[in-house]
Design a protein around this motif. Sequence first.
Motif, PDB file in Angstrom:
ATOM      1  N   SER A 420      34.439  14.884 -31.542  1.00 14.46           N
ATOM      2  CA  SER A 420      35.591  14.348 -32.262  1.00 14.46           C
ATOM      3  C   SER A 420      36.857  14.453 -31.418  1.00 14.46           C
ATOM      4  O   SER A 420      36.920  15.208 -30.442  1.00 14.46           O
ATOM      5  CB  SER A 420      35.796  15.106 -33.578  1.00 14.46           C
ATOM      6  N   PHE A 421      37.874  13.711 -31.806  1.00 14.10           N
ATOM      7  CA  PHE A 421      39.170  13.756 -31.122  1.00 14.10           C
ATOM      8  C   PHE A 421      39.707  15.181 -31.084  1.00 14.10           C
ATOM      9  O   PHE A 421      40.144  15.665 -30.042  1.00 14.10           O
ATOM     10  CB  PHE A 421      40.159  12.827 -31.845  1.00 14.10           C
ATOM     11  N   TYR A 422      39.675  15.859 -32.208  1.00 19.52           N
ATOM     12  CA  TYR A 422      40.228  17.211 -32.282  1.00 19.52           C
ATOM     13  C   TYR A 422      39.439  18.179 -31.401  1.00 19.52           C
ATOM     14  O   TYR A 422      40.020  19.050 -30.732  1.00 19.52           O
ATOM     15  CB  TYR A 422      40.250  17.699 -33.724  1.00 19.52           C
ATOM     16  N   LYS A 424      37.677  17.488 -28.684  1.00 15.88           N
ATOM     17  CA  LYS A 424      37.929  17.212 -27.275  1.00 15.88           C
ATOM     18  C   LYS A 424      39.330  17.651 -26.864  1.00 15.88           C
ATOM     19  O   LYS A 424      39.515  18.249 -25.796  1.00 15.88           O
ATOM     20  CB  LYS A 424      37.724  15.716 -26.996  1.00 15.88           C
ATOM     21  N   LYS A 425      40.305  17.369 -27.716  1.00 16.28           N
ATOM     22  CA  LYS A 425      41.676  17.685 -27.356  1.00 16.28           C
ATOM     23  C   LYS A 425      41.927  19.193 -27.310  1.00 16.28           C
ATOM     24  O   LYS A 425      42.552  19.702 -26.368  1.00 16.28           O
ATOM     25  CB  LYS A 425      42.639  17.029 -28.356  1.00 16.28           C
ATOM     26  N   ASP A 555      46.182  14.280 -21.697  1.00 17.94           N
ATOM     27  CA  ASP A 555      46.066  13.173 -22.641  1.00 17.94           C
ATOM     28  C   ASP A 555      45.725  11.849 -21.947  1.00 17.94           C
ATOM     29  O   ASP A 555      45.653  10.808 -22.593  1.00 17.94           O
ATOM     30  CB  ASP A 555      47.384  13.015 -23.413  1.00 17.94           C
ATOM     31  N   GLU A 557      43.978   8.708 -20.650  1.00 17.23           N
ATOM     32  CA  GLU A 557      42.838   8.009 -21.234  1.00 17.23           C
ATOM     33  C   GLU A 557      41.633   7.970 -20.278  1.00 17.23           C
ATOM     34  O   GLU A 557      40.513   7.707 -20.701  1.00 17.23           O
ATOM     35  CB  GLU A 557      43.220   6.591 -21.651  1.00 17.23           C
ATOM     36  N   ASP A 560      39.192  10.407 -21.570  1.00 14.32           N
ATOM     37  CA  ASP A 560      38.451  10.021 -22.773  1.00 14.32           C
ATOM     38  C   ASP A 560      39.132   8.813 -23.416  1.00 14.32           C
ATOM     39  O   ASP A 560      40.364   8.746 -23.459  1.00 14.32           O
ATOM     40  CB  ASP A 560      38.392  11.183 -23.763  1.00 14.32           C
ATOM     41  N   ASP A 562      39.498   8.115 -26.378  1.00 12.39           N
ATOM     42  CA  ASP A 562      40.278   8.451 -27.568  1.00 12.39           C
ATOM     43  C   ASP A 562      41.674   8.952 -27.223  1.00 12.39           C
ATOM     44  O   ASP A 562      42.518   9.079 -28.120  1.00 12.39           O
ATOM     45  CB  ASP A 562      39.561   9.538 -28.393  1.00 12.39           C
ATOM     46  N   PHE A 563      41.920   9.267 -25.946  1.00 14.24           N
ATOM     47  CA  PHE A 563      43.224   9.772 -25.558  1.00 14.24           C
ATOM     48  C   PHE A 563      44.195   8.597 -25.403  1.00 14.24           C
ATOM     49  O   PHE A 563      43.773   7.442 -25.333  1.00 14.24           O
ATOM     50  CB  PHE A 563      43.135  10.591 -24.280  1.00 14.24           C
ATOM     51  N   THR A 564      45.494   8.895 -25.321  1.00 13.07           N
ATOM     52  CA  THR A 564      46.491   7.834 -25.496  1.00 13.07           C
ATOM     53  C   THR A 564      47.084   7.278 -24.214  1.00 13.07           C
ATOM     54  O   THR A 564      47.892   6.338 -24.273  1.00 13.07           O
ATOM     55  CB  THR A 564      47.649   8.356 -26.368  1.00 13.07           C
TER      56      THR A 564
END
Length: 601
Positions: A420-422, A424-425, A555, A557, A560, A562-564
């Motif tokens: 999930s995003f959370y 991974k982050k 962060d 991309e 990943d 999903d990163f911004t």
Amino acid sequence: MKTAEKLAGMGAIPTSEGVAFRVWAPNAQAVRVTGIFCDWNQEGPSLEAEENGYWYAFVPKASVGDEYKFLIQSPQDDWLYRNDPYARQLTNSDGNSIIYDSSRFNWQDDSFELPPWNQCIIYEMHIGTFHVTEEGQPGTFASAIEKLPYLKDLGVNVIELMPTAEFPGDYSWGYNPAYPFAVEEAYGGPNALKELVRAAHEHGIGVILDVVYNHFGPTDIDLWRFDGWSENDGGGIYFYNDNRADTPWGSTRPDYGRAEVRNYLRDNALMWLEDFRMDGLRLDGTMFMRSQDGGYSHVADLDIPEAWDFFRDLNNEISTKYPNKLIIAEDLQDEEALTKPHFEGGAGFGSQWWAGFVHPVRKAIITMDDTNRDMETVANCVNIPTEQAFRRVIYTESHDEVANGKSRVAEEIKPGEADSFYSKKRSTLGAGLVFTAAGIPMMFQGQEFLEDRYFSDTEPLQWVKQDVFTGITQLYRDLITLRLNRFGHSKGLTGSNTQIIHLNNEGKVIAYQRWETGEPGDTVMVVANFSSEHHIGYTIGMPNLGLWKVRFNSDWEGYDRDFTNQNLPSVEGQEGETDGMPCYGLFDLPAYTMLVLSQDS
């Protein structure tokens, strides 16, 4: 003639003319050795008594590769078959000792030396699960060699092997050593371990080995009542025979008060460093060596002062002979005396696993609700005194942290959705702390590609995840590159100095600087956002005016999809005292993101 003079050493000592045998059995009435060289005759060659309970014989017919055992006549007149406590090789933990000649291995031109401790990147590895064989069988030393190019490319320069001493069966974490001097046959035996060390050195990678001196066994150990003597229903000459024997793993704590037992452990440690050319050792569970209850009750009557004497003697000898070897204590009490030199009353270890980092950091990144995240605790994990900077090994995952009911960090963050995003982050935010805080950074196998299964000695790594999460692996690679200052703009991360610049518990933001000498271009600044809020134009004090380039952005991309992909190339240090710093900068801080910045020199 070798047969006419006594040879130094313990166990089976091979020569071109035969093999000498020496064993410690102070309560034996008589000792013999039997094996292939005498057709396993019970009337095999007799050993003569020496001083202090030692027995010796030279057997011309014995040769390298022969299986053997000692026959010991106990005080009760029983004849006991015993494997050699110093056996360098066994058929298996329930089998026979094998005469092994360590000098026959060809190390070629190996002259590897461990990097300075402030430049070590440790990768903890369990041979049986790290990389299975082509046939799908449990991992071996040979199958681990196949992944050395991958580890080198990742940036790892030290692998730490979970214990490889002979243990019962073919599956184990390794912390139940049956024969401390023998190498687990299921992994390939002693020569295969040496081949792994030699190959690692060829790849520029050092090898540290876990050793277990807080207990033996508790099963398949011929050390138990070795010569037939014991007291109080205890284990005999190698163990305490009173309440000091008790450990969480059985009543098998070695008797550190006996010189012969201390020599046994000392000889074992030096064997790994000399014969196997290990670059260091990690002593498992030192808290259960120096204290009967692991030091948790802080009751002085439970202390074992003889263990402290052993620590000092061993570390003094190693540091004198091999100053580049890294000897690590796994004490988990953050006892500073362990890493102080003996002349300051310390035990002389080079470093220790630091519980005061792993547990608070794991809690900070696993906690679901941002409001419950305590940034003061995170700051305390980072803000370490200069003299302790590399006396601690820091990590978010080890074999203990991801087993026994505990999961991998990414899985703990969002159970069932480690991708999930959370997950991974925040798991990579934890990795960022590991590689930017002062200490010797360590990761556990598979952490760099989001392995989500808890550690088990029967479950191999899922290497398919490395193909899925190549970006996360790249993130770890980039952090390691920064940590080692490979591009010449992050030297501060190899330094001993840390200062917290900014701490906002409400906004969940922390900033700190790391430096070695403080010269231009030396200082590195780390900024981390531990919240789900994207901060724009966030003001933080900075050490110097001018352009600070973003060298790492977790962060991005590219790590990943999903990163911004926030474009954060640089931050301008502007005049104006802020956070006790002479300058300030305006930062864009995406959710759960770490930035690493530095100036050109």
